[in-house]
Design a protein around this motif. Sequence first.
Motif, PDB file in Angstrom:
ATOM      1  N   ALA A   1       0.858  -1.070   0.042  1.00 11.45           N
ATOM      2  CA  ALA A   1      -0.132   0.052   0.049  1.00 11.45           C
ATOM      3  C   ALA A   1       0.989   1.234   0.066  1.00 11.45           C
ATOM      4  N   SER A   2       0.566   2.171  -0.764  1.00  8.79           N
ATOM      5  CA  SER A   2       1.550   3.362  -1.039  1.00  8.79           C
ATOM      6  C   SER A   2       0.554   4.619  -1.316  1.00  8.79           C
ATOM      7  N   SER A   3       1.095   5.640  -0.650  1.00 12.01           N
ATOM      8  CA  SER A   3       0.513   6.973  -0.898  1.00 12.01           C
ATOM      9  C   SER A   3       1.619   7.889  -1.530  1.00 12.01           C
ATOM     10  N   TYR A   4       1.027   8.351  -2.579  1.00 10.52           N
ATOM     11  CA  TYR A   4       1.639   9.544  -3.199  1.00 10.52           C
ATOM     12  C   TYR A   4       0.907  10.563  -3.668  1.00 10.52           C
ATOM     13  N   LYS A   5       1.367  11.772  -3.203  1.00 12.64           N
ATOM     14  CA  LYS A   5       0.762  13.111  -3.586  1.00 12.64           C
ATOM     15  C   LYS A   5      -0.866  13.018  -3.111  1.00 12.64           C
ATOM     16  N   GLY A   6      -1.253  12.369  -1.990  1.00 14.57           N
ATOM     17  CA  GLY A   6      -2.355  12.423  -1.800  1.00 14.57           C
ATOM     18  C   GLY A   6      -3.396  11.200  -2.343  1.00 14.57           C
ATOM     19  N   VAL A   7      -2.910  10.390  -3.032  1.00 15.06           N
ATOM     20  CA  VAL A   7      -3.696   9.094  -3.692  1.00 15.06           C
ATOM     21  C   VAL A   7      -3.021   7.892  -3.068  1.00 15.06           C
ATOM     22  N   LEU A   8      -3.820   7.017  -2.356  1.00 13.42           N
ATOM     23  CA  LEU A   8      -3.402   5.633  -2.105  1.00 13.42           C
ATOM     24  C   LEU A   8      -3.519   4.854  -3.015  1.00 13.42           C
ATOM     25  N   THR A   9      -2.707   4.027  -3.216  1.00 12.24           N
ATOM     26  CA  THR A   9      -2.818   2.725  -3.982  1.00 12.24           C
ATOM     27  C   THR A   9      -2.560   1.466  -3.681  1.00 12.24           C
ATOM     28  N   LEU A  10      -2.994   0.232  -3.848  1.00  8.01           N
ATOM     29  CA  LEU A  10      -2.838  -0.854  -3.155  1.00  8.01           C
ATOM     30  C   LEU A  10      -2.373  -1.865  -4.524  1.00  8.01           C
ATOM     31  N   TYR A  11      -1.251  -2.610  -4.383  1.00  5.18           N
ATOM     32  CA  TYR A  11      -0.804  -3.275  -5.176  1.00  5.18           C
ATOM     33  C   TYR A  11      -0.522  -4.699  -4.806  1.00  5.18           C
ATOM     34  N   SER A  12      -0.579  -5.707  -5.689  1.00  6.56           N
ATOM     35  CA  SER A  12      -0.604  -7.077  -5.484  1.00  6.56           C
ATOM     36  C   SER A  12       0.010  -7.754  -7.008  1.00  6.56           C
ATOM     37  N   ASP A  13       1.060  -8.682  -6.606  1.00  8.32           N
ATOM     38  CA  ASP A  13       1.702  -9.414  -7.591  1.00  8.32           C
ATOM     39  C   ASP A  13       2.141  -8.746  -8.875  1.00  8.32           C
ATOM     40  N   GLY A  14       2.489  -7.606  -9.048  1.00  2.96           N
ATOM     41  CA  GLY A  14       2.985  -7.069 -10.175  1.00  2.96           C
ATOM     42  C   GLY A  14       1.763  -6.156 -10.667  1.00  2.96           C
ATOM     43  N   VAL A  15       0.869  -5.840 -10.082  1.00  7.24           N
ATOM     44  CA  VAL A  15      -0.286  -4.904 -10.810  1.00  7.24           C
ATOM     45  C   VAL A  15      -0.701  -4.009  -9.909  1.00  7.24           C
ATOM     46  N   ALA A  16      -1.170  -2.592  -9.784  1.00  5.21           N
ATOM     47  CA  ALA A  16      -1.767  -1.695  -9.284  1.00  5.21           C
ATOM     48  C   ALA A  16      -3.138  -1.882  -9.281  1.00  5.21           C
ATOM     49  N   ILE A  17      -3.778  -2.450  -8.473  1.00  6.70           N
ATOM     50  CA  ILE A  17      -5.028  -3.054  -8.337  1.00  6.70           C
ATOM     51  C   ILE A  17      -6.326  -1.896  -8.119  1.00  6.70           C
ATOM     52  N   GLY A  18      -5.888  -0.927  -7.404  1.00  7.28           N
ATOM     53  CA  GLY A  18      -7.067   0.167  -7.018  1.00  7.28           C
ATOM     54  C   GLY A  18      -6.276   1.331  -6.428  1.00  7.28           C
ATOM     55  N   SER A  19      -6.871   2.623  -6.583  1.00  6.87           N
ATOM     56  CA  SER A  19      -6.210   3.791  -5.990  1.00  6.87           C
ATOM     57  C   SER A  19      -7.521   4.506  -5.428  1.00  6.87           C
ATOM     58  N   ALA A  20      -7.228   5.274  -4.356  1.00  7.95           N
ATOM     59  CA  ALA A  20      -8.385   6.147  -3.821  1.00  7.95           C
ATOM     60  C   ALA A  20      -7.582   7.411  -3.541  1.00  7.95           C
ATOM     61  N   LYS A  21      -8.442   8.592  -3.473  1.00  9.54           N
ATOM     62  CA  LYS A  21      -7.960   9.768  -2.947  1.00  9.54           C
ATOM     63  C   LYS A  21      -7.964   9.746  -1.334  1.00  9.54           C
ATOM     64  N   ARG A  22      -6.825  10.389  -0.855  1.00  7.96           N
ATOM     65  CA  ARG A  22      -6.973  10.162   0.387  1.00  7.96           C
ATOM     66  C   ARG A  22      -7.607  11.255   1.254  1.00  7.96           C
ATOM     67  N   ASN A  23      -8.320  10.784   2.265  1.00 12.07           N
ATOM     68  CA  ASN A  23      -9.127  11.481   3.111  1.00 12.07           C
ATOM     69  C   ASN A  23      -8.555  12.091   4.167  1.00 12.07           C
ATOM     70  N   ILE A  24      -7.885  11.159   4.919  1.00 17.75           N
ATOM     71  CA  ILE A  24      -6.964  11.241   6.029  1.00 17.75           C
ATOM     72  C   ILE A  24      -5.633  12.129   6.095  1.00 17.75           C
ATOM     73  N   SER A  25      -5.572  13.316   6.836  1.00 18.85           N
ATOM     74  CA  SER A  25      -4.472  14.261   6.542  1.00 18.85           C
ATOM     75  C   SER A  25      -3.194  13.940   7.206  1.00 18.85           C
ATOM     76  N   SER A  26      -3.337  13.013   8.245  1.00 19.26           N
ATOM     77  CA  SER A  26      -2.298  12.467   8.941  1.00 19.26           C
ATOM     78  C   SER A  26      -2.322  11.305   9.537  1.00 19.26           C
ATOM     79  N   TYR A  27      -1.466  10.276   9.325  1.00 16.23           N
ATOM     80  CA  TYR A  27      -1.785   8.843   9.765  1.00 16.23           C
ATOM     81  C   TYR A  27      -0.694   8.869  10.982  1.00 16.23           C
ATOM     82  N   ASP A  28      -0.789   9.780  11.962  1.00 19.90           N
ATOM     83  CA  ASP A  28       0.247   9.769  13.224  1.00 19.90           C
ATOM     84  C   ASP A  28       0.132   8.558  14.185  1.00 19.90           C
ATOM     85  N   PHE A  29      -1.060   8.440  14.677  1.00 17.42           N
ATOM     86  CA  PHE A  29      -1.265   7.392  15.482  1.00 17.42           C
ATOM     87  C   PHE A  29      -0.376   7.506  16.671  1.00 17.42           C
TER      88      PHE A  29
END
Length: 244
Positions: A176-204
Amino acid sequence: DGTYGTNGFYQKYGSTSNTYTEPTSAFTNDAYTSMLLHMDGSDDAALFPDSSSSGHTPVVDGDIVTKTAQKKFGTASCYQNGGTGNYLYYADAADLRLGTGDFTIQAWHRPATSDTECAIVSKGTETTTTNRWYLSYNENGVEGRLRFYAKQSSVVDDIKIDLGTYAADTWHHLAASSYKGVLTLYSDGVAIGSAKRNISSYDFDTGTNYVVIGTAAHGIDGYGVADEGYIDEVRISKGIARYT
Protein backbone atom coordinates in the motif's frame (compact mmCIF):
# COMPACT_ATOMS: atom_id res chain seq x y z
CA ASP A 1 -14.61 -5.59 -8.63
CA GLY A 2 -13.66 -2.87 -6.16
CA THR A 3 -15.39 -1.03 -3.35
CA TYR A 4 -14.33 1.79 -1.05
CA GLY A 5 -15.46 3.89 1.86
CA THR A 6 -16.52 7.45 1.08
CA ASN A 7 -13.41 8.17 -0.94
CA GLY A 8 -11.83 6.76 -4.02
CA PHE A 9 -11.97 5.65 -7.60
CA TYR A 10 -11.31 2.24 -9.04
CA GLN A 11 -8.51 1.28 -11.41
CA LYS A 12 -9.33 -1.90 -13.29
CA TYR A 13 -7.40 -4.96 -12.15
CA GLY A 14 -5.31 -6.49 -14.90
CA SER A 15 -4.76 -3.32 -16.91
CA THR A 16 -1.26 -3.45 -18.38
CA SER A 17 -0.90 0.30 -17.82
CA ASN A 18 -1.07 -0.34 -14.08
CA THR A 19 1.71 -2.87 -13.77
CA TYR A 20 4.77 -2.43 -11.56
CA THR A 21 7.98 -4.38 -11.14
CA GLU A 22 7.90 -6.75 -8.18
CA PRO A 23 11.00 -6.81 -5.97
CA THR A 24 13.55 -9.34 -7.19
CA SER A 25 15.77 -9.33 -4.12
CA ALA A 26 15.64 -8.59 -0.41
CA PHE A 27 14.78 -5.01 0.53
CA THR A 28 17.63 -2.72 1.52
CA ASN A 29 17.84 -0.08 4.21
CA ASP A 30 17.91 3.59 3.24
CA ALA A 31 17.04 6.99 4.72
CA TYR A 32 13.30 6.42 4.19
CA THR A 33 13.14 2.98 5.81
CA SER A 34 11.34 3.02 9.17
CA MET A 35 11.17 -0.75 9.60
CA LEU A 36 12.85 -3.61 7.71
CA LEU A 37 12.22 -7.21 8.72
CA HIS A 38 14.15 -9.78 6.70
CA MET A 39 12.80 -12.63 8.87
CA ASP A 40 16.11 -14.48 8.50
CA GLY A 41 17.36 -17.01 11.03
CA SER A 42 17.53 -20.67 11.89
CA ASP A 43 14.66 -23.12 12.23
CA ASP A 44 12.34 -22.40 15.17
CA ALA A 45 14.20 -19.27 16.27
CA ALA A 46 12.18 -16.27 17.49
CA LEU A 47 14.45 -13.23 17.06
CA PHE A 48 13.01 -11.05 14.23
CA PRO A 49 15.43 -8.09 14.39
CA ASP A 50 14.62 -4.85 12.63
CA SER A 51 17.35 -4.12 10.06
CA SER A 52 16.42 -0.47 9.59
CA SER A 53 18.61 2.21 11.13
CA SER A 54 16.05 2.55 13.93
CA GLY A 55 16.47 -1.05 15.10
CA HIS A 56 13.01 -1.36 16.65
CA THR A 57 12.90 -4.10 19.28
CA PRO A 58 10.60 -7.08 18.58
CA VAL A 59 8.29 -8.67 21.13
CA VAL A 60 7.08 -12.22 20.50
CA ASP A 61 4.03 -13.68 22.22
CA GLY A 62 3.13 -17.30 21.62
CA ASP A 63 4.35 -19.59 18.87
CA ILE A 64 5.88 -17.44 16.11
CA VAL A 65 9.19 -18.65 14.69
CA THR A 66 11.43 -18.55 11.64
CA LYS A 67 11.39 -21.46 9.20
CA THR A 68 14.11 -22.14 6.64
CA ALA A 69 12.03 -24.42 4.40
CA GLN A 70 10.04 -21.47 3.06
CA LYS A 71 11.40 -18.03 2.28
CA LYS A 72 11.12 -15.50 -0.51
CA PHE A 73 14.65 -14.16 0.00
CA GLY A 74 17.40 -14.77 2.50
CA THR A 75 17.61 -17.74 4.84
CA ALA A 76 14.13 -18.01 6.38
CA SER A 77 10.69 -16.45 6.81
CA CYS A 78 8.33 -15.79 9.70
CA TYR A 79 5.93 -18.70 10.30
CA GLN A 80 2.64 -18.39 12.18
CA ASN A 81 0.67 -21.53 12.94
CA GLY A 82 -2.79 -19.97 12.86
CA GLY A 83 -3.48 -20.24 16.59
CA THR A 84 -4.80 -17.47 18.80
CA GLY A 85 -2.54 -15.58 21.18
CA ASN A 86 0.41 -15.43 18.77
CA TYR A 87 1.74 -11.93 18.15
CA LEU A 88 4.90 -10.37 16.73
CA TYR A 89 4.89 -6.67 17.47
CA TYR A 90 7.05 -3.55 17.80
CA ALA A 91 6.47 -0.53 20.04
CA ASP A 92 5.29 2.82 18.72
CA ALA A 93 7.99 5.27 17.58
CA ALA A 94 8.09 8.58 15.76
CA ASP A 95 9.32 7.09 12.49
CA LEU A 96 6.43 4.59 12.50
CA ARG A 97 3.88 7.42 12.52
CA LEU A 98 3.41 7.92 8.80
CA GLY A 99 2.33 11.56 8.98
CA THR A 100 1.05 13.70 6.11
CA GLY A 101 3.43 12.74 3.31
CA ASP A 102 4.18 9.80 1.08
CA PHE A 103 4.66 6.31 2.48
CA THR A 104 4.83 2.64 1.51
CA ILE A 105 3.90 -0.49 3.48
CA GLN A 106 4.85 -3.79 1.86
CA ALA A 107 5.54 -7.46 2.50
CA TRP A 108 5.73 -10.89 0.93
CA HIS A 109 3.15 -13.43 2.08
CA ARG A 110 2.61 -17.18 1.53
CA PRO A 111 -0.70 -18.45 3.01
CA ALA A 112 -1.21 -22.09 3.88
CA THR A 113 -4.87 -21.86 2.84
CA SER A 114 -6.60 -19.68 0.28
CA ASP A 115 -9.67 -18.56 2.23
CA THR A 116 -8.58 -17.39 5.70
CA GLU A 117 -8.64 -13.70 6.64
CA CYS A 118 -5.55 -12.03 8.07
CA ALA A 119 -3.91 -8.64 8.47
CA ILE A 120 -0.32 -8.80 7.20
CA VAL A 121 0.88 -5.53 8.77
CA SER A 122 -1.13 -3.28 11.07
CA LYS A 123 -0.89 -0.44 13.56
CA GLY A 124 -3.54 0.43 16.12
CA THR A 125 -6.34 -1.58 17.72
CA GLU A 126 -9.65 -2.88 16.41
CA THR A 127 -12.24 -0.75 18.21
CA THR A 128 -14.73 1.78 16.92
CA THR A 129 -12.92 4.67 18.58
CA THR A 130 -9.22 3.92 18.08
CA ASN A 131 -7.04 5.17 15.24
CA ARG A 132 -5.56 2.36 13.18
CA TRP A 133 -4.44 1.08 9.79
CA TYR A 134 -3.96 -2.38 8.34
CA LEU A 135 -3.00 -4.14 5.12
CA SER A 136 -4.96 -7.40 4.85
CA TYR A 137 -6.03 -10.20 2.53
CA ASN A 138 -9.27 -12.22 2.34
CA GLU A 139 -10.95 -9.35 4.18
CA ASN A 140 -14.15 -10.36 5.97
CA GLY A 141 -13.59 -13.94 4.85
CA VAL A 142 -13.93 -13.14 1.13
CA GLU A 143 -11.26 -15.08 -0.78
CA GLY A 144 -9.14 -12.82 -2.96
CA ARG A 145 -10.24 -9.54 -1.34
CA LEU A 146 -7.26 -7.32 -0.55
CA ARG A 147 -7.70 -4.25 1.63
CA PHE A 148 -5.90 -1.23 2.99
CA TYR A 149 -7.93 0.45 5.73
CA ALA A 150 -7.05 3.46 7.86
CA LYS A 151 -9.08 5.39 10.43
CA GLN A 152 -8.20 8.56 12.29
CA SER A 153 -10.89 10.04 14.54
CA SER A 154 -14.04 9.73 12.40
CA VAL A 155 -12.28 9.91 9.02
CA VAL A 156 -11.65 6.72 7.02
CA ASP A 157 -9.53 5.73 4.04
CA ASP A 158 -10.53 2.37 2.63
CA ILE A 159 -9.59 0.37 -0.47
CA LYS A 160 -11.09 -3.10 -1.00
CA ILE A 161 -10.41 -4.99 -4.22
CA ASP A 162 -11.85 -8.42 -5.05
CA LEU A 163 -9.39 -10.40 -7.16
CA GLY A 164 -11.45 -13.58 -6.97
CA THR A 165 -8.61 -15.78 -5.75
CA TYR A 166 -5.59 -15.69 -3.47
CA ALA A 167 -3.58 -18.84 -4.12
CA ALA A 168 -2.29 -20.89 -1.21
CA ASP A 169 1.33 -22.11 -1.05
CA THR A 170 2.36 -19.24 -3.32
CA TRP A 171 4.38 -16.13 -2.50
CA HIS A 172 2.43 -12.89 -3.01
CA HIS A 173 3.83 -9.36 -2.94
CA LEU A 174 1.46 -6.86 -1.30
CA ALA A 175 1.94 -3.12 -0.91
CA ALA A 176 0.00 0.00 0.00
CA SER A 177 1.49 3.31 -1.05
CA SER A 178 0.54 6.96 -0.65
CA TYR A 179 1.78 9.35 -3.34
CA LYS A 180 0.75 13.00 -3.50
CA GLY A 181 -2.49 12.38 -1.68
CA VAL A 182 -3.53 9.22 -3.54
CA LEU A 183 -3.47 5.76 -1.96
CA THR A 184 -2.78 2.77 -4.21
CA LEU A 185 -2.98 -0.93 -3.43
CA TYR A 186 -0.55 -3.29 -5.21
CA SER A 187 -0.51 -7.07 -5.60
CA ASP A 188 1.68 -9.44 -7.59
CA GLY A 189 2.88 -6.98 -10.21
CA VAL A 190 -0.33 -4.97 -10.69
CA ALA A 191 -1.60 -1.71 -9.20
CA ILE A 192 -5.10 -2.97 -8.45
CA GLY A 193 -6.88 0.08 -7.03
CA SER A 194 -6.47 3.70 -5.99
CA ALA A 195 -8.34 6.17 -3.82
CA LYS A 196 -7.95 9.82 -2.97
CA ARG A 197 -6.69 10.16 0.57
CA ASN A 198 -9.13 11.55 3.14
CA ILE A 199 -6.96 11.38 6.25
CA SER A 200 -4.48 14.24 6.43
CA SER A 201 -2.14 12.52 8.91
CA TYR A 202 -1.50 8.90 9.87
CA ASP A 203 0.22 9.86 13.12
CA PHE A 204 -1.39 7.41 15.56
CA ASP A 205 0.81 8.99 18.20
CA THR A 206 -0.80 7.81 21.46
CA GLY A 207 2.41 5.90 22.17
CA THR A 208 0.56 2.62 22.68
CA ASN A 209 -0.24 1.61 19.11
CA TYR A 210 2.07 -1.24 18.17
CA VAL A 211 3.09 -2.25 14.69
CA VAL A 212 1.93 -5.86 14.49
CA ILE A 213 2.94 -8.51 11.97
CA GLY A 214 0.45 -11.20 10.97
CA THR A 215 -2.67 -10.04 12.83
CA ALA A 216 -4.58 -6.86 13.53
CA ALA A 217 -3.40 -5.72 16.95
CA HIS A 218 -1.56 -6.92 20.03
CA GLY A 219 -4.00 -8.13 22.65
CA ILE A 220 -7.06 -8.03 20.35
CA ASP A 221 -8.53 -11.47 19.72
CA GLY A 222 -10.94 -10.27 17.04
CA TYR A 223 -10.44 -9.04 13.49
CA GLY A 224 -7.56 -10.69 11.70
CA VAL A 225 -6.63 -13.56 14.00
CA ALA A 226 -3.42 -14.89 12.47
CA ASP A 227 -3.85 -17.61 9.88
CA GLU A 228 -1.30 -20.29 9.14
CA GLY A 229 1.36 -19.11 6.72
CA TYR A 230 4.64 -17.33 6.10
CA ILE A 231 5.59 -13.65 5.95
CA ASP A 232 8.88 -12.33 4.60
CA GLU A 233 10.56 -9.00 3.82
CA VAL A 234 8.32 -6.52 5.64
CA ARG A 235 9.26 -2.90 5.02
CA ILE A 236 7.62 0.33 6.16
CA SER A 237 8.90 3.44 4.39
CA LYS A 238 8.08 6.99 5.48
CA GLY A 239 8.47 9.94 3.12
CA ILE A 240 8.57 7.97 -0.13
CA ALA A 241 6.17 6.11 -2.41
CA ARG A 242 8.19 3.10 -3.62
CA TYR A 243 5.65 2.50 -6.40
CA THR A 244 3.78 5.21 -8.34
